[in-house]
Structures are given as structure tokens and as C-alpha cells.
Scaffold this motif. Structure first.
Motif, PDB file in Angstrom:
ATOM      1  N   UNK A   1       0.854  -1.192   0.000  1.00  0.00           N
ATOM      2  CA  UNK A   1       0.000   0.000   0.000  1.00  0.00           C
ATOM      3  C   UNK A   1       0.887   1.238   0.000  1.00  0.00           C
ATOM      4  N   UNK A   2       0.603   2.208  -0.839  1.00  0.00           N
ATOM      5  CA  UNK A   2       1.339   3.467  -0.888  1.00  0.00           C
ATOM      6  C   UNK A   2       0.340   4.588  -1.140  1.00  0.00           C
ATOM      7  N   UNK A   3       0.466   5.642  -0.360  1.00  0.00           N
ATOM      8  CA  UNK A   3      -0.470   6.762  -0.466  1.00  0.00           C
ATOM      9  C   UNK A   3       0.239   7.986  -1.019  1.00  0.00           C
TER      10      UNK A   3
ATOM     11  N   UNK B   1       1.792   6.054   5.598  1.00  0.00           N
ATOM     12  CA  UNK B   1       1.800   6.434   4.174  1.00  0.00           C
ATOM     13  C   UNK B   1       2.192   5.257   3.282  1.00  0.00           C
ATOM     14  N   UNK B   2       2.732   4.198   3.899  1.00  0.00           N
ATOM     15  CA  UNK B   2       3.182   3.055   3.108  1.00  0.00           C
ATOM     16  C   UNK B   2       3.175   1.813   3.995  1.00  0.00           C
ATOM     17  N   UNK B   3       2.829   0.665   3.403  1.00  0.00           N
ATOM     18  CA  UNK B   3       2.881  -0.596   4.126  1.00  0.00           C
ATOM     19  C   UNK B   3       3.751  -1.581   3.363  1.00  0.00           C
TER      20      UNK B   3
ATOM     21  N   UNK C   1       4.455  -0.734   9.023  1.00  0.00           N
ATOM     22  CA  UNK C   1       3.796   0.539   8.725  1.00  0.00           C
ATOM     23  C   UNK C   1       4.855   1.630   8.636  1.00  0.00           C
ATOM     24  N   UNK C   2       4.956   2.273   7.478  1.00  0.00           N
ATOM     25  CA  UNK C   2       5.935   3.342   7.276  1.00  0.00           C
ATOM     26  C   UNK C   2       5.238   4.692   7.451  1.00  0.00           C
TER      27      UNK C   2
END
Length: 578
Positions: free
Chosen positions: A161-163, A173-175, A184-185
Motif C-alpha cells: 500500500x502506498x499513499x 503512508x506506506x505498508x 507501517x511506514x
């Protein structure tokens, strides 16, 4: 689950606690009803010794002590640039807005604002495989700094996942997925300050950190990723030199740590730095600067921690691929904090009461400098250059802090109060100072400036050394006792001192000299020296060979603008024709 103990003994900033099971060295604790921040520095049986980062007045035995089970760590992320923090990275402006002129004890203020929203631009996509240190996106923190959001050193995996868009530093904002682990980043990550951040490889230092100060760049250069010490007594101009280095050095990020300096001096720094203009962009220098302020009346434990806070900030921006210069003023005050804590711990004192481990502590700090290949892909190269100011009592360079510093740094800029009283700036004594980087940097100077740069530098140093011996002879027998050749040496040495090494920090032109200008200035003075020598060989009397009109031009050449360096070539042509 937090462990709770109680205060057994109080000795200034040192607390002895009991009943803290599973306590570890450098774990953080909250002390007393005010929940003051502290750090475990010694464990002796059931007694746990804690240095407290805040004033301990009013604490009493039996008050609770809560073990947090983690080392002193700081938040790293967007919002650091342009801010002023205390020694444990609490933002002073926020504390001032909330509590006024005085810092309340036990106050907890996050380093990074949770209200600010940052426009995050992703640079990866779903399915990408990321390693520690890889960049997942960027935030334009200021007009001068693009803040890279990196995968923490303990995380890796496939992007699931990236936002993109506007987020605060706590939002995910990123997984990343790695086997069954999900990371979880966020834009914010924490790092323990006493642990150096990892990198792939340390590189040889081959590029100078240019400062625009002629005596530094020409005679005693520091490499990017190198270490330097500026020892000097009170009134020798350390602060002005540090301002010049911060303003003109070609580092991308500037970090200034005021460690135990007098409150009025630190106030001047805090007022002056925000007003400085970045000469390259014309924007405020604070757009690429972080200030850490810890004055002499603040608790000594926070002073001891402040230099680790500063170097951790420097390593964080280094990992983004930036060149960082960190100035610490002064490591003497940091060493005094070590001495005070050591005496309260009843440790065996070393020389002048400093702890026996002063040398190893000093070395471990300076060894966090360097030029490295960072973690992550795309071969990012970053550097941390450390410049430590030292304040030896009475200007005695033989005292322990100065000597332990000189054992580990490779550049020594010895400030001289006598030069400062003569209004000679920078007041760096050219006979006592040295740089061990010149052999590493010779190739850079030859390829980028001129093949005879090293020769001119060596000639300049020899002239200044010869002058020192000749001055003693003049004092004994007068200048009439010198040969014409020696009179030429004195004349050229005077020109070098007054027209080359002396620089006007308040003149818009002379405050900064590029390496090209420095090289051409040396060539002008060397050409005049050769002219005088040749005339003496022709049996011309010394008094008749001097050219006052040329010397007047030489005096004014430091004020020739950088965009008119052809002036030097024309003048050199005139000198060599005669």
C-alpha cells in the motif's frame, strides 16, 4: 508494561532509585510526581543511578520512578529544519508559546508537530521490493530542503500500500509485507541518539568542505566528512568563525549545537542565525539549519545528551544523501558535564578531575563523522563534517579536553586572542594550526583549481615560518642587520598576513573568497615576490625595487568581485612582464 520503583536518594541531577526490575543502561525513566525525564547511567545491585534532564529541586525520596523500557530516542521527520530545540529536542518556540519565558519542569512537547500536514509525493509503487534506507517518497520541507522519507533500518519488504497527498507525521503512508510481517511506514521515525545510524560503506575523503575563508581553505582545509577543532580563549572570535562557517560552507544542511554556553551568547546566536541570509539562494539561512540550544544554567545531564542529539540529526540527513556540517560550541562544557556526573557517581577521577573515559567518549563522538554510501538503492552518498569548538581555561591548549580532542580530529584551527585584539580576523594562528587532509585533497585542488596550488600553499607557509625567525633577529639588531633577500621575505609576509590571511567578515565582497579567487590572489603575491627577487639579483638597492602602486593594488585585490576574476590575470601579466 511499565515497571514502577521509587526514589531512594537525590544528589543534584543524580537520582538513585530502587525496585526497578529489568532496568538496562541508558533506558529512559519518568521521575517523581512531575514526571521528569531521566536516563539510567549505572546499575549497582538493586540501586539504579539516573541522570535527570531537568531541575530536581523539590523532589523527595519515595516519589515514584517509572521505567519506560526504551533508550533516549528522538523523532526524525519533516519539520526539523528551521526549528530551535533544547538539548533533548523539545521545540523552544512551542514551549514559549505554551508556558512563557520559563520552561516548566516535566513538560512534554513532541519534537514534530502533529498539526502540520505535509504534501507527500510517493516515488515507489505497489509491488516494489524495498530494502532498509530506500526512499518511498519526498516532502518539500523548505525551499532549500527536499525531505526524503526513508524505510527505517529495521524494515524491508514488498509495497502492499502506498499513499499520496497531505498527511501528518503520524499517519501511515506506506505498508511493507515481508513474509508474515507487516511494516507501517510513517513520515516520522525514532532513533536512539547514542547509537550511530547504519550505512553501507565508509568512503575516503577526497573533497574539501569549502568555507570561503582563505586561511582555512588554503592553509588548513577540512574535508567533507572530516573533523576539526577550534580551540581558543575567551574573546578570540570562535562565535564569528562559527557564523562564517555556517553561512558560507558548501554543506547542504547546517546543525548548530550550543552546548553549555553562557545564556547571553546563546541568545545572540538564536537572534542572529534567523537573520542570516543564505548567500547561494538569498533565502534565510534557517531554511537549511537546525539549532540545538542548551545554556550553562540548564541541567548538566541535558547538556551531556545535546551533542548526541545533534549528531543523530546530522546522520539522519546524511542518510538522505546530503552533506551536513555540525558545529558544537563547546565540547569543553560537555566534558564538564561528564566530570560533574562522574563525581556524583563517585567514579575514579582522571586528569584535572575529568572521568578516565573522557578520551574514549570524545573519540566515539567524532568517529560518527565521515562520508558514506547510505543504506538503500540508487547509491546515495552523504557526509557529516564535525567542527567542535573547545574553550580551554586561560587558552591553555595542554588541558585534557583540548588534548583528547586533538588526538582524534585531523584539523586544528588554533584561535589566538592576541590576533583578535589586533583586529586580525579570522584570528587563527598559522604557526600553531594544522590540517592532515591536504594529502587527500591535493588531487582535487590540482584538477579543479590549478596544478601549482599545492606549491603556492607550501611557499606561503615557508614565508610565514621564515618571518617568525627574522622578527626575532630584527628585535635584536634592527632591520638594518638583515640582507635584502630577508627584507623581501618580511615584506611579502606582511602582505600575506594583512592582505591575504586577514578577511573582513562584514564586507560584502571580502567576507567570502572562492577557491579560484584564493588561487589567483596567491599567484599575484608570488609574482610580486619573484619580481622583487629578480631585481635584487640585478644588484638594485632594496629601497628602489619596491613598487608602492603595485602594493596598493595588492591591498585592494581582496575587494575584487567574484565576477571579475580576469582582473587578476591582467595584473599577473603586468607583474611578470617587468
Amino acid at each position: 508494561m511499565f515497571t514502577q520503583g521509587f526514589i531512594k536518594k537525590i544528589s543534584g541531577p543524580l537520582i538513585v532509585a530502587k525496585n526497578l526490575k529489568n532496568a538496562r543502561i541508558y533506558d529512559m525513566v519518568k521521575i517523581g510526581n512531575l514526571k521528569l525525564m531521566g536516563e539510567i547511567i549505572k546499575i549497582d545491585g538493586e540501586d539504579v543511578y539516573i541522570q535527570v534532564y531537568e531541575e530536581t529541586t523539590g523532589l523527595k525520596p519515595t516519589e515514584p520512578v517509572i521505567l519506560l523500557n526504551e533508550p533516549f530516542s528522538i523523532e526524525l521527520g519533516p519539520g526539523l529544519i528551521g526549528n530551535i530545540y533544547d538539548g533533548i529536542l523539545r521545540p523552544l518556540n512551542i514551549m514559549y508559546e505554551n508556558r512563557g519565558d520559563y520552561i516548566s519542569r516535566g513538560i512534554e512537547v513532541p519534537t514534530l508537530s502533529r498539526q502540520n500536514l505535509w504534501d507527500f509525493k510517493a516515488t515507489v509503487k505497489e509491488g516494489d521490493i524495498l530494502q532498509p534506507g530506500d526512499i518511498v517518497g519526498e516532502v518539500n520541507e523548505t525551499e532549500l530542503v527536499s525531505h526524503k522519507i526513508m524505510v527505517p533500518p529495521n524494515a524491508k519488504g514488498k509495497v502492499i500500500e502506498i499513499k499520496k497527498g497531505k498527511f501528518n507525521v503520524d499517519e501511515v503512508i506506506c505498508k511493507l509485507e515481508n513474509n508474515e510481517d507487516i511494516y507501517d511506514i510513517k513520515m516520522c521515525q525514532k532513533w536512539p541518539v547514542r547509537l550511530a545510524r547504519p550505512y553501507k560503506q565508509k568512503l575516503e575523503l577526497k573533497e574539501p568542505l569549502l568555507t570561503g575563508q582563505r586561511i582555512i581553505d588554503t592553509l588548513f582545509p577540512i574535508a567533507k566528512g572530516g573533523t576539526a577543532a577550534i580551540p581558543g580563549p575567551f574573546g578570540s572570535g570562535k562565535t564569528v568563525v562559527q557564523h562564517q562557517l555556517a553561512k558560507w560552507s558548501d554543506a547542504d544542511i547546517i546543525i548548530f549545537v550550543g552546548c553549555g554556553e553562557r545564556g547571553n551568547e546563546m541568545t545572540d546566536v538564536l537572534h542572529e542565525f534567523p537573520e542570516l541570509k543564505d548567500p547561494k539562494s538569498g533565502l534565510p539561512l534557517m531554511k537549511r539549519t537546525i539549532l540545538v540550544a542548551n545554556t550553562s544554567n540548564m541541567p548538566v545531564a541535558a547538556r551531556e545528551a545535546s551533542i548526541y542529539t545533534g549528531i543523530t540529526l546530522a546522520e539522519y540527513f546524511r542518510d538522505m544523501g546530503y552533506s551536513v556540517a555540525i558545529t558544537v560550541d563547546s565540547t569543553s562544557r560537555w566534558a564538564e558535564a561528564l566530570r560533574e556526573m562522574g563525581s556524583r557517581l563517585e567514579e575514579m577521577p582522571g586528569e584535572e578531575g575529568y572521568p578516565a573515559y573522557l578520551g574514549s567518549k570524545t573519540a566515539s563522538f567524532y568517529e560518527r563523522s565521515g562520508k558514506v554510501i547510505t543504506l538503500g538503492g540508487n547509491r546515495r552518498i552523504g557526509s557529516v563534517s564535525i567542527i567542535g569548538a573547545v574553550s580551554p581555561p586561560g587558552g591553555d591548549f595542554s588541558e585534557p579536553v583540548t588534548q583528547n580532542t586533538l588526538r582524534v580530529v585531523k584539523v586544528f584551527w588554533a584561535l589566538d586572542d592576541k590576533l583578535a585584539y589586533k583586529r586580525h580576523f579570522p584570528a587563527i594562528n598559522w604557526l600553531r594550526s594544522y590540517s592532515l587532509y591536504f594529502d587527500n585533497l591535493n588531487r582535487y585542488f590540482e584538477e579543479n583549481i590549478g596544478k601549482d596550488f599545492a606549491f603556492l600553499r607550501e611557499w606561503l607557509i615557508e614565508i610565514l615560518k621564515d618571518e617568525e625567525g627574522l622578527v626575532e633577529i630584527v628585535r635584536l639588531v634592527g632591520i638594518e642587520g638583515l640582507s635584502d633577500e630577508n627584507k623581501i621575505v618580511l615584506k611579502i609576509a606582511q602582505i600575506l598576513r594583512e592582505d591575504y590571511l586577514m578577511q573582513d567578515a562584514f564586507d560584502d565582497t571580502d567576507t567570502y573568497s572562492s577557491l579560484n579567487k584564493q588561487y589567483k590572489m596567491m599567484k599575484v603575491i608570488y609574482a610580486y615576490y619573484q619580481y622583487l627577487k629578480n631585481r635584487i639579483k640585478d644588484q638594485v638597492v632594496y629601497e628602489d625595487i619596491l613598487k608602492p602602486e603595485w602594493e596598493e593594488k595588492i591591498k585592494k585585490m581582496k575587494f575584487v568581485p567574484e565576477n571579475n576574476l580576469s582582473w587578476f590575470d591582467d595584473f599577473i601579466g603586468t607583474l611578470t612582464k617587468n
